[in-house]
Design an enzyme around this catalytic site. Structure first.
Site, PDB file in Angstrom:
ATOM      1  N   TYR A   9       0.682  15.044   2.381  1.00 51.03           N
ATOM      2  CA  TYR A   9      -0.485  15.755   1.819  1.00 51.03           C
ATOM      3  C   TYR A   9      -0.530  17.216   2.242  1.00 51.03           C
ATOM      4  O   TYR A   9      -1.548  17.866   2.041  1.00 51.03           O
ATOM      5  CB  TYR A   9      -1.792  15.124   2.306  1.00 51.03           C
ATOM      6  CG  TYR A   9      -1.858  13.625   2.321  1.00 51.03           C
ATOM      7  CD1 TYR A   9      -1.901  12.889   1.133  1.00 51.03           C
ATOM      8  CD2 TYR A   9      -1.926  12.919   3.520  1.00 51.03           C
ATOM      9  CE1 TYR A   9      -1.998  11.510   1.161  1.00 51.03           C
ATOM     10  CE2 TYR A   9      -2.017  11.542   3.548  1.00 51.03           C
ATOM     11  CZ  TYR A   9      -2.053  10.841   2.361  1.00 51.03           C
ATOM     12  OH  TYR A   9      -2.146   9.482   2.391  1.00 51.03           O
ATOM     13  N   CYS A  48      16.192  13.504   8.798  1.00 53.51           N
ATOM     14  CA  CYS A  48      17.034  14.338   7.938  1.00 53.51           C
ATOM     15  C   CYS A  48      16.360  14.674   6.621  1.00 53.51           C
ATOM     16  O   CYS A  48      16.810  14.228   5.553  1.00 53.51           O
ATOM     17  CB  CYS A  48      18.358  13.625   7.708  1.00 53.51           C
ATOM     18  SG  CYS A  48      19.121  13.201   9.272  1.00 53.51           S
TER      19      CYS A  48
HETATM   20  N1  LLP Z   1     -13.011   1.887   1.447  1.00 51.38           N
HETATM   21  C1  LLP Z   1     -12.017   1.901   0.551  1.00 51.38           C
HETATM   22  C2  LLP Z   1     -12.085   1.014  -0.599  1.00 51.38           C
HETATM   23  C3  LLP Z   1     -10.926   2.768   0.733  1.00 51.38           C
HETATM   24  O1  LLP Z   1      -9.954   2.776  -0.169  1.00 51.38           O
HETATM   25  C4  LLP Z   1     -10.875   3.615   1.872  1.00 51.38           C
HETATM   26  C5  LLP Z   1      -9.740   4.519   2.095  1.00 51.38           C
HETATM   27  C6  LLP Z   1     -11.944   3.541   2.787  1.00 51.38           C
HETATM   28  C7  LLP Z   1     -12.997   2.681   2.542  1.00 51.38           C
HETATM   29  C8  LLP Z   1     -11.987   4.388   4.032  1.00 51.38           C
HETATM   30  O2  LLP Z   1     -12.090   5.731   3.719  1.00 51.38           O
HETATM   31  P1  LLP Z   1     -12.279   6.838   4.879  1.00 51.38           P
HETATM   32  O3  LLP Z   1     -13.627   6.622   5.507  1.00 51.38           O
HETATM   33  O4  LLP Z   1     -11.186   6.667   5.850  1.00 51.38           O
HETATM   34  O5  LLP Z   1     -12.206   8.123   4.135  1.00 51.38           O
HETATM   35  N2  LLP Z   1      -3.851   8.028   3.908  1.00 51.38           N
HETATM   36  C9  LLP Z   1      -4.858   8.996   3.528  1.00 51.38           C
HETATM   37  C10 LLP Z   1      -6.218   8.358   3.340  1.00 51.38           C
HETATM   38  C11 LLP Z   1      -6.239   7.197   2.374  1.00 51.38           C
HETATM   39  C12 LLP Z   1      -7.599   6.578   2.210  1.00 51.38           C
HETATM   40  C13 LLP Z   1      -7.514   5.294   1.475  1.00 51.38           C
HETATM   41  N3  LLP Z   1      -8.754   4.602   1.298  1.00 51.38           N
HETATM   42  C14 LLP Z   1      -4.860  10.107   4.561  1.00 51.38           C
HETATM   43  O6  LLP Z   1      -4.048  10.079   5.486  1.00 51.38           O
HETATM   44  O7  LLP Z   1      -5.636  11.042   4.464  1.00 51.38           O
END
Ligand code: LLP
Length: 412
Positions: free
Chosen positions: A314, A340
């Site tokens: 990202y 790599c």
């Molecule tokens: N609920 C659902 C249905 C979700 O899909 C997610 C996150 C959450 C709750 C929690 O969201 P948060 O509070 O953490 O924003 N890998 C990415 C973030 C992907 C989020 C996926 N869904 C990153 O590293 O920024």
């Protein structure tokens, strides 16, 4: 909970260099007080309301962290059978588990029904049909919440934006009432809620509140038709400070949600991930080589994109700080790993006063870090350590190279 004392970065009362000495690098380090403090913010904002905090465990699913949160009475938002198994292994109460995600398999549905979870967040008409069939085959009723897609722009990174029409998530807003009618006629289903998650790492709450207002309108019109809901699930999404952002205040946001829900008899569910764990962890890494160059200086460290993919995926920013004083002048470095790929960087153009062998801490690495790591380049995953005051405890062992191919077979 991560601060300098006498020139050396500490996690609570433990110097990070002591952790590196004991457990090696790369290594994730978490602060128990930071984790508990973040959860307490949510739970105290919920006090006096009918509400449940379900930690979105995809953000960091180490059993020790799940255990810590389960002990506070929190529930869990899961997205796979694997997460359900982890939550149960950590002692979670299945009656506080919510199952999200667009692609639940029949086997996962069966496992969740057997485990008697609180509810399924259903994301398509086809999933509703499958869930009814699975429940029927088991002679059970499945509690369902329908995830609506409010077509609201979360104004975050496109890869983690989920509430627009073009995203795969949820039921189109205009199609939701008909799906509620269908679901409420299915004897194998019990319609209990509505949920919505428009994206992650939101720095402002306006889109979340806009989505909430749309949901409340829908809740009211369904109630008018005799489809009464028990709970409203607001998803997750609150951002954290990675660099200089001013993320939303948890108490202020939750207070606004409760105010807008008003006198309606609705339990509120929240699914925070990042805001509970993101700033409670750092990735500790050691500089293998300094490599000065005409165009760039590189600090080659022992952590890489396989350990923390967020910068590569990202272009995410994580602060990177020297753990101690190397006694040398500052220079500007790209902090890169041994993998790599030119996309293997943890940070670019960082001012650091470091020499070979120095320890660096990659900050805000508690969320979507270890859990997104891979074995690319046959690199073992890092160790994880929990600090509690003056104590440190290994909560995940460093993987061993033999373990990486233990499931593979030579040709017969
Ligand atoms: N609920 C659902 C249905 C979700 O899909 C997610 C996150 C959450 C709750 C929690 O969201 P948060 O509070 O953490 O924003 N890998 C990415 C973030 C992907 C989020 C996926 N869904 C990153 O590293 O920024």
């Amino acid at each position: 909970m991560f601060e300098f004392r006498n020139g050396s970065l500490h996690a609570e009362s433990v110097p990070l260099d002591a952790i590196a000495h004991e457990f090696g690098t790369p290594c994730y380090v978490y602060s128990r007080a930071a984790l508990e403090g973040a959860m307490a913010q949510y739970q105290s904002a919920c006090a006096g309301h009918d509400a449940l905090v379900c930690y979105a465990m995809k953000a960091n699913s180490n059993l020790a962290i799940l255990d810590l949160f389960a002990r506070t009475g929190a529930g869990f938002d899961i997205v796979s059978g694997g997460e359900l198994a982890r939550a149960i292994a950590a002692g979670a109460d299945p009656r506080k588990i919510i199952f999200s995600g667009v692609g639940k398999s029949a086997a996962e549905m069966r496992y969740a029904l057997q485990s008697d979870i609180l509810c399924f967040n259903v994301e398509s008409a086809a999933e509703l049909t499958r869930l009814a069939a699975v429940a029927d085959s088991m002679g059970r009723r499945a509690a369902v919440s329908i995830r609506v897609n409010p077509d609201v722009d979360a104004r975050t990174h496109p890869y983690i934006s989920t509430g627009l029409k073009e995203n795969k998530f949820g039921i189109e807003f205009d199609a939701a009432p008909e799906l509620y009618r269908t679901a409420s006629r299915m004897p194998q289903l019990e319609v209990v809620g509505m949920d919505c998650h428009i994206g992650s790492n939101l720095i402002e709450t306006a889109p979340l509140l806009e989505a909430l207002d749309k949901m409340l309108g829908l809740v009211d019109s369904l109630a008018g038709e005799g489809i009464g809901l028990r709970h409203l699930d607001r998803g997750g999404g609150l951002g954290i400070r990675y660099r200089d952002e001013t993320p939303p205040d948890v108490a202020a946001y939750l207070g606004e949600v409760f105010a807008r829900v008003g006198a309606r008899k609705l339990k509120l569910v929240f699914e925070p991930g990042r805001s509970l764990v993101g700033n409670a962890g750092v990735l500790l890494t050691r500089i293998e080589y300094l490599k000065p160059g005409a165009a760039r200086n590189f600090a080659v460290v022992d952590a890489a994109m396989n350990n923390l993919i967020r910068p590569a995926l990202y272009e995410a920013w994580h602060d990177i700080v020297a753990v101690g004083d190397s006694g040398v002048a500052q220079a500007v470095y790209d902090v890169v790993g041994p993998v790599c790929e030119s996309g293997d960087f943890l940070g670019k153009e960082r001012e650091l006063a470091v020499k070979e062998g120095a320890l660096l801490a990659v900050m805000s690495a508690g969320a979507y870090a270890m859990c997104m790591s891979s074995n690319y380049n046959s690199r073992p995953r890092a160790a994880e350590v929990m600090v509690d005051g003056e104590k440190m405890q290994l909560i995940r062992e460093r993987e061993r190279p033999e373990g990486l191919f233990a499931l593979e077979h030579l040709l017969r």
